[in-house]
Design a protein around this motif. Sequence first.
Motif, mmCIF file in Angstrom:
data_model
loop_
_atom_site.group_PDB
_atom_site.id
_atom_site.type_symbol
_atom_site.label_atom_id
_atom_site.label_comp_id
_atom_site.label_asym_id
_atom_site.label_seq_id
_atom_site.Cartn_x
_atom_site.Cartn_y
_atom_site.Cartn_z
ATOM 1 N N GLY A 48 0.804 -1.220 0.000
ATOM 2 C CA GLY A 48 0.000 0.000 0.000
ATOM 3 C C GLY A 48 0.833 1.264 0.000
ATOM 4 O O GLY A 48 2.069 1.227 -0.113
ATOM 5 N N PRO A 49 0.168 2.393 0.164
ATOM 6 C CA PRO A 49 0.869 3.679 0.108
ATOM 7 C C PRO A 49 1.868 3.879 1.244
ATOM 8 O O PRO A 49 2.918 4.485 1.047
ATOM 9 C CB PRO A 49 -0.254 4.708 0.165
ATOM 10 N N PHE A 95 -2.837 8.300 5.098
ATOM 11 C CA PHE A 95 -3.409 7.739 3.881
ATOM 12 C C PHE A 95 -4.886 7.384 4.017
ATOM 13 O O PHE A 95 -5.451 6.708 3.158
ATOM 14 C CB PHE A 95 -2.581 6.541 3.420
ATOM 15 N N CYS A 96 -5.520 7.838 5.071
ATOM 16 C CA CYS A 96 -6.985 7.783 5.225
ATOM 17 C C CYS A 96 -7.595 6.436 4.840
ATOM 18 O O CYS A 96 -8.527 6.378 4.039
ATOM 19 C CB CYS A 96 -7.633 8.893 4.422
ATOM 20 N N GLY A 97 -7.080 5.365 5.346
ATOM 21 C CA GLY A 97 -7.686 4.060 5.099
ATOM 22 C C GLY A 97 -7.327 3.430 3.776
ATOM 23 O O GLY A 97 -7.832 2.351 3.447
ATOM 24 N N ALA A 98 -6.476 4.054 2.974
ATOM 25 C CA ALA A 98 -6.074 3.476 1.692
ATOM 26 C C ALA A 98 -5.188 2.267 1.958
ATOM 27 O O ALA A 98 -4.261 2.331 2.764
ATOM 28 C CB ALA A 98 -5.325 4.505 0.849
ATOM 29 N N ALA A 99 -5.487 1.146 1.296
ATOM 30 C CA ALA A 99 -4.736 -0.082 1.541
ATOM 31 C C ALA A 99 -4.448 -0.813 0.235
ATOM 32 O O ALA A 99 -5.187 -0.694 -0.739
ATOM 33 C CB ALA A 99 -5.535 -0.993 2.476
ATOM 34 N N GLY A 100 -3.371 -1.561 0.247
ATOM 35 C CA GLY A 100 -3.021 -2.381 -0.906
ATOM 36 C C GLY A 100 -2.598 -1.551 -2.106
ATOM 37 O O GLY A 100 -2.471 -0.324 -2.045
ATOM 38 N N GLU A 113 -4.728 5.088 -5.621
ATOM 39 C CA GLU A 113 -5.636 6.185 -5.256
ATOM 40 C C GLU A 113 -4.864 7.350 -4.645
ATOM 41 O O GLU A 113 -5.103 8.512 -4.979
ATOM 42 C CB GLU A 113 -6.686 5.683 -4.263
ATOM 43 N N VAL A 114 -3.927 7.034 -3.760
ATOM 44 C CA VAL A 114 -3.103 8.074 -3.140
ATOM 45 C C VAL A 114 -2.232 8.752 -4.197
ATOM 46 O O VAL A 114 -2.032 9.972 -4.167
ATOM 47 C CB VAL A 114 -2.245 7.479 -1.999
ATOM 48 N N LEU A 115 -1.748 7.979 -5.161
ATOM 49 C CA LEU A 115 -0.954 8.548 -6.245
ATOM 50 C C LEU A 115 -1.760 9.589 -7.015
ATOM 51 O O LEU A 115 -1.262 10.680 -7.313
ATOM 52 C CB LEU A 115 -0.458 7.435 -7.173
ATOM 53 N N VAL A 116 -3.009 9.276 -7.337
ATOM 54 C CA VAL A 116 -3.866 10.245 -8.038
ATOM 55 C C VAL A 116 -4.023 11.513 -7.202
ATOM 56 O O VAL A 116 -3.860 12.628 -7.702
ATOM 57 C CB VAL A 116 -5.250 9.632 -8.372
ATOM 58 N N ASP A 117 -4.331 11.340 -5.915
ATOM 59 C CA ASP A 117 -4.491 12.503 -5.032
ATOM 60 C C ASP A 117 -3.224 13.353 -4.994
ATOM 61 O O ASP A 117 -3.282 14.581 -5.094
ATOM 62 C CB ASP A 117 -4.849 12.062 -3.609
ATOM 63 N N VAL A 124 -14.440 9.351 -10.937
ATOM 64 C CA VAL A 124 -14.281 9.144 -9.493
ATOM 65 C C VAL A 124 -13.364 7.948 -9.280
ATOM 66 O O VAL A 124 -13.518 6.908 -9.909
ATOM 67 C CB VAL A 124 -15.656 8.912 -8.828
ATOM 68 N N TRP A 125 -12.375 8.072 -8.393
ATOM 69 C CA TRP A 125 -11.453 6.975 -8.134
ATOM 70 C C TRP A 125 -11.500 6.502 -6.682
ATOM 71 O O TRP A 125 -10.884 5.515 -6.332
ATOM 72 C CB TRP A 125 -10.014 7.349 -8.509
ATOM 73 N N SER A 126 -12.226 7.219 -5.837
ATOM 74 C CA SER A 126 -12.311 6.832 -4.440
ATOM 75 C C SER A 126 -13.748 7.003 -3.966
ATOM 76 O O SER A 126 -14.373 8.027 -4.236
ATOM 77 C CB SER A 126 -11.372 7.731 -3.617
ATOM 78 N N VAL A 127 -14.264 5.979 -3.290
ATOM 79 C CA VAL A 127 -15.653 5.996 -2.818
ATOM 80 C C VAL A 127 -15.651 5.836 -1.314
ATOM 81 O O VAL A 127 -15.253 4.790 -0.798
ATOM 82 C CB VAL A 127 -16.479 4.864 -3.479
ATOM 83 N N LYS A 128 -16.086 6.868 -0.607
ATOM 84 C CA LYS A 128 -16.148 6.832 0.857
ATOM 85 C C LYS A 128 -17.600 6.956 1.291
ATOM 86 O O LYS A 128 -18.250 7.951 0.995
ATOM 87 C CB LYS A 128 -15.341 7.975 1.479
ATOM 88 N N LEU A 129 -18.123 5.934 1.934
ATOM 89 C CA LEU A 129 -19.498 5.938 2.434
ATOM 90 C C LEU A 129 -19.481 5.818 3.951
ATOM 91 O O LEU A 129 -18.624 5.142 4.516
ATOM 92 C CB LEU A 129 -20.295 4.782 1.844
ATOM 93 N N ASP A 130 -20.480 6.406 4.590
ATOM 94 C CA ASP A 130 -20.613 6.266 6.046
ATOM 95 C C ASP A 130 -21.106 4.892 6.410
ATOM 96 O O ASP A 130 -21.784 4.227 5.725
ATOM 97 C CB ASP A 130 -21.601 7.294 6.603
#
Length: 175
Positions: free
Chosen positions: A67-68, A88-93, A99-103, A169-175
Amino acid sequence: MAMTAAERKRKQVARQKEERQLLADATYPYLGTPFFEVVEENGNWSSVTLALELAGLEPPVFQDDSGPLENAFPVALPSDEEDRINTFCGAAGSIGRAEVLVDCLLDAATELAQIINDYKRSELRKFRQQTEAQDLSDPAARKKALQDLLRIEKMEGMLAKKVRRELPVWSVKLD
């Protein structure tokens, strides 16, 4: 002083947005094949590598599912362990790394664009001041100076604008 209802709502929305950012991407549980196994087989991957190579940057290599956090330069990470993980806000693998690279690329591009914009506006302002300070008694010099000033004004107007680019959209964050 008491906050208005609108101020309280704005704070609530901002707090919820921050909490959502710390969540893992909602798609992760549904992703079967690791990203690193499919990215380089994608026909568009060569467009990514070519764009980076043209900019003189080494394209990333996705050879495992790290991961990142495992790929970031240690000097860029906070020293506190909890802050390091939250970076990295929960980014894994490998998908999280992508996703972090895009950000990060978007952040870098935005900042670089602002630096370039500031530089050009400053240089145009200097040129304008120099032109206005010239002796314009000669009709040919006056005509050239007016043409330059009109051209500079047009360029300054263009530099005052913003550019919009549509991205999927490359990242989906839901509650």
